[in-house]
Design an enzyme around this catalytic site. Structure first.
Site, PDB file in Angstrom:
ATOM      1  N   LYS A 192       0.856  -1.180   0.000  1.00  0.00           N
ATOM      2  CA  LYS A 192       0.000   0.000   0.000  1.00  0.00           C
ATOM      3  C   LYS A 192       0.893   1.231   0.000  1.00  0.00           C
ATOM      4  O   LYS A 192       1.512   1.567   1.004  1.00  0.00           O
ATOM      5  CB  LYS A 192      -0.901  -0.004   1.245  1.00  0.00           C
ATOM      6  N   GLY A 243       6.761   4.791   8.520  1.00  0.00           N
ATOM      7  CA  GLY A 243       5.904   5.962   8.653  1.00  0.00           C
ATOM      8  C   GLY A 243       6.041   6.575  10.029  1.00  0.00           C
ATOM      9  O   GLY A 243       7.084   6.453  10.688  1.00  0.00           O
ATOM     10  N   SER A 244       4.988   7.199  10.494  1.00  0.00           N
ATOM     11  CA  SER A 244       5.055   7.945  11.747  1.00  0.00           C
ATOM     12  C   SER A 244       4.985   7.013  12.949  1.00  0.00           C
ATOM     13  O   SER A 244       4.428   5.914  12.883  1.00  0.00           O
ATOM     14  CB  SER A 244       3.904   8.952  11.820  1.00  0.00           C
ATOM     15  N   GLY A 248       2.603   3.786  13.847  1.00  0.00           N
ATOM     16  CA  GLY A 248       3.279   2.560  14.246  1.00  0.00           C
ATOM     17  C   GLY A 248       2.689   1.978  15.525  1.00  0.00           C
ATOM     18  O   GLY A 248       2.537   0.756  15.660  1.00  0.00           O
ATOM     19  N   GLU A 265       9.637   0.935  10.962  1.00  0.00           N
ATOM     20  CA  GLU A 265      10.690   1.947  10.788  1.00  0.00           C
ATOM     21  C   GLU A 265       9.972   3.286  10.877  1.00  0.00           C
ATOM     22  O   GLU A 265       9.233   3.665   9.978  1.00  0.00           O
ATOM     23  CB  GLU A 265      11.401   1.758   9.446  1.00  0.00           C
ATOM     24  N   CYS A 299      13.298  10.592   7.448  1.00  0.00           N
ATOM     25  CA  CYS A 299      13.128  10.131   8.829  1.00  0.00           C
ATOM     26  C   CYS A 299      14.424  10.207   9.617  1.00  0.00           C
ATOM     27  O   CYS A 299      14.411  10.396  10.836  1.00  0.00           O
ATOM     28  CB  CYS A 299      12.583   8.704   8.847  1.00  0.00           C
ATOM     29  N   GLU A 396       9.544  15.756  15.931  1.00  0.00           N
ATOM     30  CA  GLU A 396       9.959  15.652  14.532  1.00  0.00           C
ATOM     31  C   GLU A 396       9.178  16.659  13.699  1.00  0.00           C
ATOM     32  O   GLU A 396       7.944  16.668  13.696  1.00  0.00           O
ATOM     33  CB  GLU A 396       9.713  14.230  14.031  1.00  0.00           C
TER      34      GLU A 396
END
Length: 794
Positions: A192, A243-244, A248, A265, A299, A396
């Site tokens: 996806k 992703g974020s 996660g 990750e 990231c 972040e």
């Protein structure tokens, strides 16, 4: 303007990249795409589409399908159908397909580069010179692993169907990072892509079919976050997510107890540390690559600049001067340094965060050059004199914003660098290699670059610690993430435990009773009473009272974790020292073997011969981990640059362990020994039914030179104590063996600090089978891999 004028002014003229082929590809599809399932494009089940926009202009670019439950089901079904044949194809067959995909990427490299720049907003120079070549490199590299799999991973088998969710910052490269190892290992994939940037994934799928990839091996389902949630909930065997951190956590919670493998990750707030002996001009260029590459939407971006005080002012002046030369412009212009931010919502977040930083006292510097009037553009930004606890220093931003602060000593630099809940990457700049290599292992980050930044290669693992996630992508360690132990693949559900025996009411009459010895907890190297001052009886199968153990509670776990954290010197002990202590444990257990045989036979009701076999196996297992302690080592990668990457095996930290009821001594030692052999400290919950083997064992610990706090033992209700360990944010990992409920709780409740978990989902393990319960099969989970990149030469 004449040539002479250009030499005089050194001004750049526009150098646009032609986009005709990319636009023609979009036109052939009427800029409208379905899902790619079973080798062909399919119409979305619900008939819904999302519109994507060009970040640089704000104009509509394409319509992509909005995935519904039926679309995800069809994709998973296609992948499941293809997986057996794909795995049976063998390593060489899969290697040839991956090689074909690599060549396909190279043949169509310019088309991919242009489409990525249009869709994502990043400069064409980055997509052309980094994203596409590195994506092809991943397929070449993993074609090699496919070819070697049957020899190099003979004890592993494919996981099955993999669900993969990738972000919008590196759409094509993240696709390659995910798909290449999964396919090489014999899995099939449902991917996806991000809703903002799905086009290169769809182009890749189309061309992969033309390159001969069998239908169903790769499936692409597009859509927004709701589609991703459907994929997470679908009957895939693994989820790999980039992703974020917030998403996660949701994925960890959703997959808890399902038996799905998971790698995450996630976000980062990476430090960029510059010592006063560094090459300042080189470090300034490093900052440009660290934070303004891909508009800071990376990231592992070096977003926190830590400067030694003596060079801070000169560094600031040179950095601001260098910022004045950076050019922001249209992504297809080959002369620009930064393109567009991916979407208006991200642009607004960046602006808001910078405003917050200024309100909290930071000084703001921005590139003075003009920017395009339309589109999502934001200038390179420096926030100076930032307090370590301010919002912009801890959260972040995911944009072209650098925050700067100073330090005095290397120790202070390490403390500031580690003052974050993340742990993805770090950069260290110093001309003294001894200083750099002293600091690098102290940084809580999965990747450390020395005098460099943002170096990537398929041969070198990438991934983080703490709230940056767990698991690795790339390298040998990345391949292991897409395989499962062959010895674990045939496990059956643990038999339902028999009812607890009823305590017999036999009286000793007027004879003198045995002297009571209630086993205490073992915390910080000492026997201690439980906080609640409750105890529980330990009975033989016939109900005879064998003794009592303390009923541990939340405070006991808290004390044990604090003791384990205080024993951090164990991680710095030499591997030889840890090995020697393992042998001492075996020696002292052997001296008391008869006592342990009687204890196991009394508790479990097994014959003495069976009890002796368990004790003998436990002694042998301690010897085994004495052997492994100084032999389960890292490796040296040789990526295609002038340098090396040291893949170091580091202890995870404080690990909670919950043991099953079967083989109470052997299971306890099989789980605790690999962890402490690798330098971890343990808070162990022994068998709930048969805890006396573990409480007897702490007397062995006391006489074998094991430092206090390295092994802590808390007895009591396993499910309750697992819950406390899972929720404790100072526990770095949790191994839960025993019941399916304990496994689910360990995964579900671990989201606070996203600790790593190893659970058995209620599936029984043969603790006497060395292939299933000894050596690398557990040691791999007892370490985390840190890759330290060390370039050399001028």
């Amino acid at each position: 303007m004449s040539v002479a004028n250009y030499f005089e002014t050194m001004e750049y003229g526009p150098a646009p990249e032609a986009d005709g082929e990319a636009r023609a590809w979009l036109a052939r599809h009427d800029a409208t795409f379905g899902h790619f399932i079973a080798g062909k494009f399919t119409t979305p089940h619900a008939g819904k589409h999302l519109t994507t926009f060009e970040p640089a202009t704000g104009k509509a670019l394409a319509r992509i399908a909005q995935g519904a439950a039926a679309d995800v089901e069809a994709a998973v079904r296609a992948a499941r159908t293809a997986q057996t044949a794909w795995a049976k194809l063998g390593g060489h067959g899969r290697a040839r397909h991956l090689y074909a995909l690599a060549r396909m990427l190279q043949r169509h490299g310019r088309l991919f580069a242009v489409l990525e720049a249009i869709d994502n907003g990043k400069p064409i120079r980055e997509t052309r010179d980094l994203d596409v070549p590195l994506a092809a490199r991943h397929f070449y590299y993993h074609a090699g692993w496919a070819q070697l799999q049957e020899r190099e991973f003979a004890d592993q088998v494919p996981i099955g169907v993999i669900g993969q969710i990738i972000p919008w910052n590196f759409p094509l490269l993240m696709l390659a990072w995910k798909i290449a190892p999964a396919l090489a290992a014999g899995n099939t994939v449902v991917l996806k892509p991000a809703e903002f940037t799905s086009l290169t994934a769809l182009l890749f799928a189309e061309l992969s079919a033309e390159a001969g990839l069998p239908p169903g091996v790769l499936n692409i389902v597009t859509g927004d976050g709701a589609t991703g949630a459907l994929l997470v909930e679908s009957p895939v065997d693994k989820i790999a997510f980039t992703g974020s951190t917030e998403v996660g956590r949701l994925i960890r919670q959703t997959t808890a107890g399902t038996g799905k493998s998971l790698t995450l990750e996630l976000g980062g707030k990476s430090p960029f540390i510059v010592f006063d002996d560094a090459d300042i001009d080189g470090a300034v260029e490093g900052v440009v690559d660290a934070i303004w590459f891909n508009q800071g939407q990376v990231c592992c971006a070096g977003s926190r600049l830590l400067l030694q005080e003596g060079i801070a002012e000169i560094f600031r002046r040179r950095l601001i001067r260098r910022m004045s030369t950076l050019r922001v412009g249209m992504p297809l212009d080959k002369t620009i340094d930064m393109g567009a931010v991916v979407a208006p919502v991200q642009l607004e977040r960046i602006k808001s965060m910078v405003e917050t930083g200024v309100k909290e006292g930071a000084e703001k510097y921005q590139t003075p050059g003009a920017m395009p009037a339309e589109g999502c553009f934001y200038p390179p930004t420096l926030l100076w004199n930032v307090h370590p606890s301010s919002t912009v220093a801890t959260e972040e931003i995911f944009g072209p914003v650098l925050v700067a602060m100073t330090f005095r000593t290397p120790d202070e630099a390490v403390m500031l660098a580690n003052n974050t809940r993340y742990g993805l990457a770090a950069s260290v700049w110093s001309e003294t290699i001894g200083l750099a290599l002293d600091v690098a292992p102290k940084l809580l980050a999965g990747v450390v670059w020395v005098n460099a930044t943002n170096l990537f290669d398929a041969s070198v693992g990438f991934g983080g610690y703490r709230e940056s996630g767990f698991g690795r992508e790339g390298g040998r360690e990345g391949m292991v993430e897409y395989l499962k132990p062959k010895a674990w693949s045939g496990r059956k559900a643990r038999p339902k435990p028999s009812p607890l025996p009823i305590a017999s009411g036999a009286s000793a009459g007027f004879d003198a009773p045995p002297i009571d010895r209630t086993a205490k907890l073992f915390v910080g190297g000492k026997q201690v009473r439980p906080d609640g001052n409750y105890s529980r009886a330990v009975l033989s199968p016939k109900g005879r009272r064998l003794g009592e153990v303390g009923e541990g509670n939340r405070k006991d776990i808290r004390n044990a974790v604090a003791a384990a954290r205080a024993a951090e010197g164990w991680a710095r002990a030499t591997a030889h020292n840890r090995a020697q202590i393992r042998y001492y444990l075996a020696e002292n257990l052997s001296a008391r073997s008869d006592e342990f045989v009687r204890r196991i036979a009394d508790m479990t009701g097994v014959p003495s011969a069976k009890a002796r076999a368990e004790v003998d196996a436990s002694i042998e297992r301690l010897f085994s981990y004495g052997a492994w302690a100084d032999k389960f080592e890292g490796s040296i990668h040789a990526p295609p640059l002038r340098g090396v990457a040291l893949a170091m095996h580091e202890p995870i930290g404080v690990v909670g362990v919950a043991c099953p009821d079967e083989a109470p001594l052997l299971a306890f030692i099989s789980l605790v020994a690999p962890l402490i052999a690798m330098g971890n400290r343990v808070v162990a919950v022994p068998s709930e039914r048969h805890p006396l083997a573990a409480t007897d064992f702490y007397q062995v610990l006391e006489t074998s030179d094991v430092p206090g706090g390295v092994v802590n033992i808390v007895t009591g209700d396993r499910n309750e104590l697992v819950k406390v360990l899972a929720e404790h944010d100072d526990v770095d990992a949790l191994w839960a063996f025993g019941s399916a409920g304990a496994s689910a709780a360990a995964e579900r409740l671990s989201i606070g600090n996203l600790k790593r978990t190893l659970v058995d989902h209620g599936l029984a393990l043969d603790w006497y089978d060395k292939a299933a319960s000894e050596g690398p099969i557990l040691l791999r989970h007892a370490v985390q891999v840190k890759n330290i990149w060390i370039p050399y030469g001028d």
